[in-house]
Design an enzyme around this catalytic site. Structure first.
Site, PDB file in Angstrom:
ATOM      1  N   HIS A  22       0.831  -1.211   0.000  1.00 33.22           N
ATOM      2  CA  HIS A  22       0.000   0.000   0.000  1.00 33.22           C
ATOM      3  C   HIS A  22       0.858   1.251   0.000  1.00 33.22           C
ATOM      4  O   HIS A  22       1.614   1.501   0.931  1.00 33.22           O
ATOM      5  CB  HIS A  22      -0.908   0.009   1.234  1.00 33.22           C
ATOM      6  CG  HIS A  22      -2.019   1.010   1.157  1.00 33.22           C
ATOM      7  ND1 HIS A  22      -3.241   0.711   0.612  1.00 33.22           N
ATOM      8  CD2 HIS A  22      -2.086   2.297   1.543  1.00 33.22           C
ATOM      9  CE1 HIS A  22      -4.023   1.781   0.670  1.00 33.22           C
ATOM     10  NE2 HIS A  22      -3.332   2.768   1.227  1.00 33.22           N
ATOM     11  N   ASP A  24       0.211   5.472  -1.101  1.00 29.44           N
ATOM     12  CA  ASP A  24      -0.802   6.459  -1.489  1.00 29.44           C
ATOM     13  C   ASP A  24      -0.253   7.577  -2.369  1.00 29.44           C
ATOM     14  O   ASP A  24      -0.831   8.673  -2.410  1.00 29.44           O
ATOM     15  CB  ASP A  24      -1.429   7.075  -0.231  1.00 29.44           C
ATOM     16  CG  ASP A  24      -2.540   6.211   0.342  1.00 29.44           C
ATOM     17  OD1 ASP A  24      -3.519   5.959  -0.377  1.00 29.44           O
ATOM     18  OD2 ASP A  24      -2.418   5.780   1.500  1.00 29.44           O
ATOM     19  N   GLU A 125      -9.049   1.428  -2.258  1.00 30.06           N
ATOM     20  CA  GLU A 125      -9.157   1.472  -0.802  1.00 30.06           C
ATOM     21  C   GLU A 125     -10.520   2.027  -0.385  1.00 30.06           C
ATOM     22  O   GLU A 125     -10.766   3.221  -0.467  1.00 30.06           O
ATOM     23  CB  GLU A 125      -8.039   2.334  -0.214  1.00 30.06           C
ATOM     24  CG  GLU A 125      -7.980   2.298   1.300  1.00 30.06           C
ATOM     25  CD  GLU A 125      -6.819   3.086   1.864  1.00 30.06           C
ATOM     26  OE1 GLU A 125      -6.425   2.819   3.010  1.00 30.06           O
ATOM     27  OE2 GLU A 125      -6.296   3.969   1.155  1.00 30.06           O
ATOM     28  N   HIS A 152     -13.016   1.962   4.218  1.00 28.50           N
ATOM     29  CA  HIS A 152     -11.947   2.830   4.694  1.00 28.50           C
ATOM     30  C   HIS A 152     -12.281   3.155   6.145  1.00 28.50           C
ATOM     31  O   HIS A 152     -12.575   2.239   6.933  1.00 28.50           O
ATOM     32  CB  HIS A 152     -11.780   4.071   3.800  1.00 28.50           C
ATOM     33  CG  HIS A 152     -10.543   4.850   4.112  1.00 28.50           C
ATOM     34  ND1 HIS A 152     -10.577   6.165   4.517  1.00 28.50           N
ATOM     35  CD2 HIS A 152      -9.233   4.492   4.115  1.00 28.50           C
ATOM     36  CE1 HIS A 152      -9.344   6.584   4.741  1.00 28.50           C
ATOM     37  NE2 HIS A 152      -8.500   5.583   4.513  1.00 28.50           N
ATOM     38  N   HIS A 193      -8.450  -1.903   7.554  1.00 22.56           N
ATOM     39  CA  HIS A 193      -9.478  -0.889   7.814  1.00 22.56           C
ATOM     40  C   HIS A 193     -10.816  -1.463   8.275  1.00 22.56           C
ATOM     41  O   HIS A 193     -11.654  -0.700   8.755  1.00 22.56           O
ATOM     42  CB  HIS A 193      -9.734   0.019   6.602  1.00 22.56           C
ATOM     43  CG  HIS A 193      -8.761   1.139   6.465  1.00 22.56           C
ATOM     44  ND1 HIS A 193      -8.760   2.227   7.292  1.00 22.56           N
ATOM     45  CD2 HIS A 193      -7.746   1.334   5.578  1.00 22.56           C
ATOM     46  CE1 HIS A 193      -7.795   3.060   6.927  1.00 22.56           C
ATOM     47  NE2 HIS A 193      -7.148   2.528   5.906  1.00 22.56           N
ATOM     48  N   HIS A 214      -2.190  -3.210   4.759  1.00 22.36           N
ATOM     49  CA  HIS A 214      -1.384  -2.346   5.643  1.00 22.36           C
ATOM     50  C   HIS A 214      -2.007  -2.344   7.038  1.00 22.36           C
ATOM     51  O   HIS A 214      -2.728  -1.445   7.415  1.00 22.36           O
ATOM     52  CB  HIS A 214      -1.226  -0.934   5.075  1.00 22.36           C
ATOM     53  CG  HIS A 214      -2.493  -0.182   4.772  1.00 22.36           C
ATOM     54  ND1 HIS A 214      -3.513  -0.691   4.010  1.00 22.36           N
ATOM     55  CD2 HIS A 214      -2.894   1.076   5.132  1.00 22.36           C
ATOM     56  CE1 HIS A 214      -4.488   0.204   3.912  1.00 22.36           C
ATOM     57  NE2 HIS A 214      -4.138   1.281   4.601  1.00 22.36           N
ATOM     58  N   ASP A 322       2.309   2.088   3.772  1.00 18.09           N
ATOM     59  CA  ASP A 322       1.370   3.216   3.780  1.00 18.09           C
ATOM     60  C   ASP A 322       2.084   4.546   3.563  1.00 18.09           C
ATOM     61  O   ASP A 322       1.660   5.584   4.073  1.00 18.09           O
ATOM     62  CB  ASP A 322       0.537   3.261   5.066  1.00 18.09           C
ATOM     63  CG  ASP A 322      -0.765   4.049   4.900  1.00 18.09           C
ATOM     64  OD1 ASP A 322      -1.142   4.366   3.756  1.00 18.09           O
ATOM     65  OD2 ASP A 322      -1.406   4.359   5.917  1.00 18.09           O
TER      66      ASP A 322
END
Length: 403
Positions: A22, A24, A125, A152, A193, A214, A322
């Site tokens: 993961h 972003d 996500e 999420h 999550h 993650h 992350d």
């Protein structure tokens, strides 16, 4: 870090590079420069603005990256925003073909490794990005998305999040159908999550291995985003992989309360608590000056991996940093160049080269391949599902929440 261990770590990563679950970067590029990739050209050092660029990916020994095509759940148009994120990844691949290789399958990952390129996959996500539509789910798969994180930070109508109030008690009937359709497609079910109830329902439903793209160990740091031991214990039977994350508030007990206060300070200044723009980071920095931040380290993350190995076994572990999705990172893992420090720490703790090759590369590749095999078998027996939220769950009175 002893130089001998670092040398061993780099030698290992040259052969078995990191598959990171993961990152972003696409969202950071949206927020910082609205996808003006020239303004944040990752071919060079972008450490002033990002955790990620190609030189640091190379220095970190990254061989495959799941790029998150995340969008916030409170956006009015989550589906087109997700398509923009996918387009961002495609633009990155087109700009950097010598370094980044498009990848859809486990075989593609191995091909990229042989070419010395970074296999680039995509993960979506949050279930809000499919707008309660299995047709949209299939569309994302056809565009290259290879995992979906079911929620999420807030619930969707059919699945409970770890950081929201209980809604449907885990997965609803439609939520279970989402999992089954993902199995049929070959899309990995990502349980980062989600609430522990959702984790358990998904494991009860899935016929393919799951991932946690993650997440860390709840027994080591009691945060709802982490994985309880009873769920880790189920991974060997499922075949899935838990990819440890580096986010300080998920790995260091002392950072949990501090981060909650920092998040509230962000909101008080008119920022979303996940804002990592320059303006948002100035607010964070001012808060940190008055309230010193508890600092996680490489050792903190290794403690999670030691525990997860004891409970789930080394065949069921991976890494999901992350990066560019968090304002703070641990010492020694400041950006994507830091993975050798973690591998060196694990060498010093007695992890073998065989163990570490599983952690960095082999487990993640195996899981994607297993999902592909499951999909091949399922597609021979049934076609696409056209179930709807209403047909399976009745009148639920709304869809995704904010977060």
């Amino acid at each position: 870090m002893p130089s001998a261990s670092l040398d061993d770590a780099r030698a290992l990563l040259a052969e078995f590079p990191v598959v990171d679950g993961h990152n972003d970067l696409p969202w950071a590029l949206r927020e910082q420069v609205r996808y003006d990739l020239g303004a944040r050209d990752i071919a060079g050092d972008r450490s002033a603005h990002l955790h990620t660029d190609i030189p640091r990916l190379r220095a970190g020994g990254v061989g495959a990256q799941f790029w998150s095509v995340y969008v916030r759940a409170d956006l009015p148009d989550a589906v087109p925003a997700t398509l923009e994120q996918i387009d961002c990844v495609r633009q990155l691949l087109a700009r950097h073909p010598e370094d980044l290789a498009p990848a859809l399958t486990a075989a593609d990952m191995e091909t990229a490794r042989g070419q010395g390129r970074i296999a680039s996959l995509m993960g979506a996500e949050g279930g809000h990005c499919i707008a309660d539509s299995l047709g949209t789910l299939r569309g994302l798969y056809d565009l290259g998305v290879r995992y979906l994180t079911l929620t999420h930070n807030s619930n969707v109508a059919w699945a409970d999040s770890a950081t929201d109030e209980p809604g449907v008690g885990g997965l609803s009937a439609f939520g279970r159908e989402v999992v089954r359709e993902m199995n049929r497609l070959g899309m990995l079910v990502d349980l980062s999550h989600v609430a522990a109830t959702t984790m358990r329902d998904a494991l009860d439903t899935t016929s393919a291995p799951v991932i946690f793209s993650h997440s860390s160990a709840r027994a080591v740091c009691d945060h709802p985003r982490n994985i309880p031991d009873d769920v880790l214990e189920r991974l060997p039977a499922n075949g899935g992989v838990a990819m440890v994350t580096f986010v300080p508030k998920f790995v260091l007990r002392e950072a949990v309360d501090w981060t909650a206060a920092a998040d509230e300070n962000m909101r008080a200044h008119g920022f979303h608590h996940l804002d990592t723009t320059a303006a948002g980071m100035r607010v964070h920095a001012a808060f940190e000056e008055d309230h010193p931040r508890p600092v996680a380290t490489v050792s903190t993350v290794a403690d999670h991996l030691d525990h997860m190995r004891e409970v789930a076994g080394v065949d069921h572990l991976g890494i999901g940093g992350d990066y560019d999705g968090t304002a703070f990172t641990p010492d020694g893992l400041r950006d994507v160049s830091g993975y050798p420090n973690l591998i060196a720490e694990l060498y010093d703790r007695g992890w073998s080269r065989t163990d570490l090759a599983k952690l960095t590369w082999q487990n993640a590749v195996r899981v994607l391949g297993a999902a592909e095999d499951t999909a091949h078998a399922l597609r021979a027996t049934r076609g696409p599902s056209n179930a709807t939220l209403e047909s399976l769950d009745g009148d639920v009175g709304g869809t995704s929440g904010n977060g």
